[in-house]
Scaffold this motif. Structure first.
Motif, PDB file in Angstrom:
ATOM      1  N   GLY A 148      13.048  -0.273  -0.013  1.00  0.00           N
ATOM      2  CA  GLY A 148      12.472   1.008  -0.437  1.00  0.00           C
ATOM      3  C   GLY A 148      11.317   1.347   0.492  1.00  0.00           C
ATOM      4  N   THR A 149      10.810   2.552   0.387  1.00  0.00           N
ATOM      5  CA  THR A 149       9.715   2.962   1.279  1.00  0.00           C
ATOM      6  C   THR A 149       8.372   2.459   0.751  1.00  0.00           C
ATOM      7  OG1 THR A 149       9.416   5.033   0.102  1.00  0.00           O
ATOM      8  CG2 THR A 149      10.996   5.052   1.942  1.00  0.00           C
ATOM      9  N   GLY A 150       7.299   2.864   1.389  1.00  0.00           N
ATOM     10  CA  GLY A 150       5.957   2.414   1.004  1.00  0.00           C
ATOM     11  C   GLY A 150       5.668   2.614  -0.477  1.00  0.00           C
ATOM     12  N   SER A 151       6.158   3.705  -1.041  1.00  0.00           N
ATOM     13  CA  SER A 151       5.896   3.956  -2.469  1.00  0.00           C
ATOM     14  C   SER A 151       6.552   2.882  -3.338  1.00  0.00           C
ATOM     15  CB  SER A 151       6.429   5.331  -2.882  1.00  0.00           C
ATOM     16  OG  SER A 151       5.896   6.321  -2.044  1.00  0.00           O
ATOM     17  N   ALA A 152       7.675   2.318  -2.878  1.00  0.00           N
ATOM     18  CA  ALA A 152       8.307   1.223  -3.627  1.00  0.00           C
ATOM     19  C   ALA A 152       7.380   0.006  -3.613  1.00  0.00           C
ATOM     20  CB  ALA A 152       9.664   0.867  -3.011  1.00  0.00           C
ATOM     21  N   THR A 191      -4.620   8.838  -5.269  1.00  0.00           N
ATOM     22  CA  THR A 191      -4.229   9.662  -6.427  1.00  0.00           C
ATOM     23  C   THR A 191      -2.860   9.191  -6.943  1.00  0.00           C
ATOM     24  OG1 THR A 191      -5.315  11.512  -5.318  1.00  0.00           O
ATOM     25  CG2 THR A 191      -3.894  12.061  -7.183  1.00  0.00           C
ATOM     26  N   ARG A 192      -1.938   8.954  -5.996  1.00  0.00           N
ATOM     27  CA  ARG A 192      -0.592   8.522  -6.394  1.00  0.00           C
ATOM     28  C   ARG A 192      -0.648   7.155  -7.072  1.00  0.00           C
ATOM     29  NH1 ARG A 192       4.161   8.562  -2.005  1.00  0.00           N
ATOM     30  NH2 ARG A 192       3.558  10.746  -2.033  1.00  0.00           N
ATOM     31  N   MET A 193      -1.500   6.272  -6.557  1.00  0.00           N
ATOM     32  CA  MET A 193      -1.565   4.930  -7.146  1.00  0.00           C
ATOM     33  C   MET A 193      -2.069   4.996  -8.602  1.00  0.00           C
ATOM     34  SD  MET A 193      -3.255   1.377  -5.884  1.00  0.00           S
ATOM     35  CE  MET A 193      -3.451   1.792  -4.192  1.00  0.00           C
ATOM     36  N   VAL A 223      -0.189   0.713   4.222  1.00  0.00           N
ATOM     37  CA  VAL A 223       0.999   1.405   4.742  1.00  0.00           C
ATOM     38  C   VAL A 223       0.747   1.890   6.175  1.00  0.00           C
ATOM     39  CG1 VAL A 223       2.479   3.450   4.466  1.00  0.00           C
ATOM     40  CG2 VAL A 223       1.936   2.034   2.488  1.00  0.00           C
ATOM     41  N   THR A 224      -0.384   2.529   6.388  1.00  0.00           N
ATOM     42  CA  THR A 224      -0.647   3.087   7.720  1.00  0.00           C
ATOM     43  C   THR A 224      -1.476   2.153   8.591  1.00  0.00           C
ATOM     44  OG1 THR A 224      -0.282   5.382   7.092  1.00  0.00           O
ATOM     45  CG2 THR A 224      -1.848   5.038   8.858  1.00  0.00           C
ATOM     46  N   SER A 225      -2.212   1.237   7.963  1.00  0.00           N
ATOM     47  CA  SER A 225      -3.097   0.393   8.790  1.00  0.00           C
ATOM     48  C   SER A 225      -2.344  -0.725   9.498  1.00  0.00           C
ATOM     49  CB  SER A 225      -4.251  -0.182   7.953  1.00  0.00           C
ATOM     50  OG  SER A 225      -3.787  -0.814   6.787  1.00  0.00           O
ATOM     51  N   VAL A 270      -0.647  -6.727  -1.346  1.00  0.00           N
ATOM     52  CA  VAL A 270      -0.663  -5.687  -0.314  1.00  0.00           C
ATOM     53  C   VAL A 270       0.739  -5.131  -0.159  1.00  0.00           C
ATOM     54  CG1 VAL A 270      -0.190  -7.270   1.617  1.00  0.00           C
ATOM     55  CG2 VAL A 270      -1.437  -5.174   2.063  1.00  0.00           C
ATOM     56  N   TYR A 271       0.820  -3.866   0.185  1.00  0.00           N
ATOM     57  CA  TYR A 271       2.121  -3.289   0.541  1.00  0.00           C
ATOM     58  C   TYR A 271       1.931  -2.420   1.771  1.00  0.00           C
ATOM     59  CZ  TYR A 271       0.177   0.757  -1.910  1.00  0.00           C
ATOM     60  OH  TYR A 271      -0.660   1.764  -2.309  1.00  0.00           O
ATOM     61  N   SER A 272       3.010  -2.337   2.567  1.00  0.00           N
ATOM     62  CA  SER A 272       2.942  -1.499   3.760  1.00  0.00           C
ATOM     63  C   SER A 272       4.239  -0.698   3.863  1.00  0.00           C
ATOM     64  CB  SER A 272       2.690  -2.374   4.985  1.00  0.00           C
ATOM     65  OG  SER A 272       2.460  -1.561   6.121  1.00  0.00           O
ATOM     66  N   THR A 314       7.466   0.678   6.889  1.00  0.00           N
ATOM     67  CA  THR A 314       8.003   0.388   8.225  1.00  0.00           C
ATOM     68  C   THR A 314       7.850   1.555   9.193  1.00  0.00           C
ATOM     69  OG1 THR A 314      10.117   0.891   7.123  1.00  0.00           O
ATOM     70  CG2 THR A 314       9.683  -1.407   7.688  1.00  0.00           C
ATOM     71  N   GLN A 315       7.576   2.768   8.656  1.00  0.00           N
ATOM     72  CA  GLN A 315       7.712   3.956   9.518  1.00  0.00           C
ATOM     73  C   GLN A 315       6.408   4.424  10.144  1.00  0.00           C
ATOM     74  OE1 GLN A 315       7.592   3.968   6.244  1.00  0.00           O
ATOM     75  NE2 GLN A 315       6.987   5.897   5.332  1.00  0.00           N
ATOM     76  N   LYS A 316       5.387   3.597  10.065  1.00  0.00           N
ATOM     77  CA  LYS A 316       4.109   4.023  10.670  1.00  0.00           C
ATOM     78  C   LYS A 316       3.877   3.194  11.937  1.00  0.00           C
ATOM     79  CE  LYS A 316       3.297   6.324   6.742  1.00  0.00           C
ATOM     80  NZ  LYS A 316       2.876   7.669   6.478  1.00  0.00           N
TER      81      LYS A 316
HETATM   82  C1  PLP Z   1      -1.352   5.312   2.876  1.00  0.00           C
HETATM   83  C2  PLP Z   1       0.019   5.554   2.341  1.00  0.00           C
HETATM   84  N1  PLP Z   1       0.397   4.955   1.198  1.00  0.00           N
HETATM   85  C3  PLP Z   1       1.618   5.142   0.666  1.00  0.00           C
HETATM   86  C4  PLP Z   1       2.538   5.951   1.289  1.00  0.00           C
HETATM   87  C5  PLP Z   1       3.892   6.149   0.678  1.00  0.00           C
HETATM   88  O1  PLP Z   1       4.861   5.690   1.525  1.00  0.00           O
HETATM   89  P1  PLP Z   1       6.367   6.304   1.570  1.00  0.00           P
HETATM   90  O2  PLP Z   1       6.241   7.736   1.895  1.00  0.00           O
HETATM   91  O3  PLP Z   1       6.971   5.477   2.670  1.00  0.00           O
HETATM   92  O4  PLP Z   1       6.980   6.040   0.262  1.00  0.00           O
HETATM   93  C6  PLP Z   1       2.201   6.591   2.478  1.00  0.00           C
HETATM   94  C7  PLP Z   1       3.153   7.495   3.165  1.00  0.00           C
HETATM   95  O5  PLP Z   1       2.812   8.288   4.003  1.00  0.00           O
HETATM   96  C8  PLP Z   1       0.910   6.382   3.018  1.00  0.00           C
HETATM   97  O6  PLP Z   1       0.545   6.980   4.153  1.00  0.00           O
END
Ligand code: PLP
Length: 376
Positions: free
Chosen positions: A73-77, A103-105, A179-181, A197-199, A201-203
């Motif tokens: 899954g992506t970073g949000s996963a 905010t999302r967290m 995710v971005t660091s 921690v979570y990161s 792959t697309q950054k």
């Molecule tokens: C700092 C940070 N956290 C979380 C996310 C969420 O990641 P994703 O869009 O891959 O689900 C992003 C995506 O841009 C992000 O920049």
């Protein structure tokens, strides 16, 4: 009835230069790795690759923790993975909010049943240890303190060592969004005592979106295994996933095999370059961009002294329509940059110099394109 649709032509993407907030341009070697034939996800050669991915991820996160692997899954996963495994209904958590991802967290943590204390800074500013200390004074038993290391929506890098110390002093775990660091600036899990921690792959890893590298410390694992309530997500339950990614190899879900090929190659490239060299490259290209922007009369508007190297929040000058410039960059120059979000909508452009995309040539190209468009 079988519908008679017109089959579209084969998809043929234009050659974009991805200089936005992510995804970043994928290294050609990663794309080649992803074009390899499939093997089964329990094939011994894939199992060997999984082990190598775990080893390389530990090196990139700078941690010895065994519980380090990519969540599908992506970073949000990855964000959800950390929250669902650590939070039990009624737990109190402290979350730094200085942009979209904090905010999302909060939203994710609330959905897990947490009582969330938000520590808020204006967008573009960092979260300070003092703010966290003040919030912790009001909470009796915090489960974790969380911050977004590199706020991609604003371009600010929050220093986290002291925040981690405060969290532990209060008996809480420390959770980090990297995710971005990750791979674009220092991230040192063990030295900073990061528990979860979570990161993505697309950054700065420069692979496509689709996996979220995570790491749990032994303390975080203890919290996840000793929970009184079942983790409400079956897919993201670390207790089940650890049997799949651990020695037992118990089937849990079918790993996205091709994405793992890509991550494997992306991690190899990071380690071949050397983490320090990679961080330095990101810093140098950020400074080069900053200098060039100043020559165009533009400036980076996130907090001075805490500006990200991999994501530059550039103030849109008065009288310039930010959308028109972005649209023309894409249409005339094939360059994608990002827009501002939330309170920064219309006020900033976000120029990403991430991973394979952080090059001197890309800095020169985007500056030249901006110069032409702003002159118009
Ligand atoms: C700092 C940070 N956290 C979380 C996310 C969420 O990641 P994703 O869009 O891959 O689900 C992003 C995506 O841009 C992000 O920049």
């Amino acid at each position: 009835m079988i519908s008679n649709i017109q089959i579209p032509a084969r998809f043929n993407p234009p050659p974009r230069l991805l200089l936005g907030p992510g995804p970043s341009d994928v290294a050609p070697a990663v794309l080649r790795a992803m074009a390899q034939p499939l093997v089964g996800h329990l094939d011994p050669v894939f199992v060997k690759q999984m082990e190598e991915i775990k080893t390389m991820l530990r090196a990139v996160f700078i941690t010895k923790s065994d519980m380090t692997f990519p969540v599908s899954g992506t970073g949000s996963a990855g964000m959800e993975f950390c929250c669902v495994n650590l939070i039990e209904p009624g737990d109190e958590v402290v979350i730094g909010v200085n942009g979209v991802f904090g905010t999302r967290m909060c939203d994710v943590a609330e959905r897990c049943g947490a009582k969330v204390t938000k520590v808020e800074s204006p967008w573009g500013q960092i979260i300070t240890p003092q703010q966290i200390a003040d919030a912790l004074k009001k909470i009796s038993k915090p489960k974790f303190v969380a911050v977004v290391h590199a706020e991609t929506s604003t371009g600010a890098l929050t220093p986290v060592e002291e925040i981690s110390r405060l969290a532990h002093a209060a008996g809480a775990l420390f959770l980090l969004d990297a995710v971005t660091s990750l791979a674009g600036c220092p991230v040192r899990l063990d030295e900073w005592n990061v528990d979860a921690v979570y990161s993505g792959t697309q950054k700065c890893l420069s692979a496509p979106p689709g996996l979220s590298p995570i790491s749990f410390s032994p303390r975080a694992m203890e919290a996840a295994t000793k929970r009184k309530t079942k983790v409400q997500s079956w897919y993201l339950d670390v207790n089940l996933l650890s049997s799949y990614w651990g020695q037992e190899r118990v089937y849990h879900h079918t790993a996205p095999i091709t994405m793992n090929y890509g991550l494997h190659e992306a991690l190899r490239l990071v380690l071949e370059e050397g983490l320090e060299n990679r961080w330095q490259r990101h810093e140098q290209n950020h400074l080069l961009l900053k200098k060039g922007l100043a020559e165009l009369g533009l400036e980076i508007v996130s907090q001075a002294g805490h500006q990200l190297w991999q994501l530059n929040a550039v103030g849109v000058p008065a009288g310039v329509d930010e959308l028109t410039v972005r649209k023309q960059l894409l249409a005339d120059h094939n360059i994608e940059i990002g827009a501002g979000l939330g309170p920064l909508k219309g006020k900033i452009w976000r120029i990403g110099l991430m991973g394979a995309g952080s090059t001197k040539e890309n800095v020169v190209t985007v500056l030249e394109a901006l110069r032409k468009l702003l002159k118009k």
